[in-house]
Design a protein around this motif. Structure first.
Motif: not given
Length: 185
Positions: A73-95
């Motif tokens: 909700p904070k992200i959407m409020a900062s853009h005056d927008a709504v969510l159109d799509g969301q996708e999760s990905y996995t992988g080790d990016f912290t090493g």
């Protein structure tokens, strides 16, 4: 200088140097005690974590998505927008050898329309017991998530060529994200 004065000076100097050495030794001892305390706390934390079952990658994704939904909700409020799509990905990016979670999202205008008004990645580090957000990536340009490979997050930056339609930017440039503080670049 007479002998009594010389002896007095020698005694005072030796007391001074002894007290300096004692003070230095006391400080070293205090530092060693603090180090031991920190090591005990670290071992205690590892012991507590060792008793907890580790989470699976799927559980890490569910936790990250739950945390993302609370912040969305904070992200959407900062853009005056709504969510159109969301996708999760996995992988080790912290090493650390544990699969982390990247959530890609797209935002469109709250009042309707199909223009993309924002998009980004929220990056969650998986400790094996919980996930925590470590960085966000919301560039000014359009992009497409590509992959997580060998500890790196790859995206395709998208730009419009002169004759491109609004739907289809044709200039793609591969970019590897760098995490610094709470931002990814």
């Amino acid at each position: 200088m007479n002998i009594k004065t010389k002896i007095t000076v020698i005694v005072l100097l030796s007391l001074f140097f002894t007290s300096c050495n004692t003070s230095k030794s006391e400080k070293e001892l205090e530092l060693k005690e603090k180090e031991l305390l920190l090591k005990e706390r670290e071992l205690s934390l590892k012991e507590v974590q060792g008793n907890r079952p580790k989470i699976t990658t799927n559980e890490a994704v569910r936790l990250a998505e739950s945390k993302f939904q609370k912040y969305l909700p904070k992200i959407m409020a900062s853009h005056d927008a709504v969510l159109d799509g969301q996708e999760s990905y996995t992988g080790d990016f912290t090493g650390d050898g544990i699969e982390d979670v990247a959530i890609y999202f797209v935002l469109v205008p709250k009042d309707g329309g199909n223009a993309i008004v924002g998009q980004g990645l929220t990056l969650y580090q998986n400790s094996g017991f919980d996930v925590k957000v470590i960085a966000g990536y919301e560039p000014e340009t359009m992009f497409r998530f590509d992959k997580i490979n060998n500890g790196k997050i790859y995206v395709q930056k998208l730009e419009y060529a002169e004759n491109d339609g609004h739907c289809c930017p044709s200039i793609e440039t591969q970019h590897i994200l760098t995490i610094s503080g709470s931002k990814a670049y």
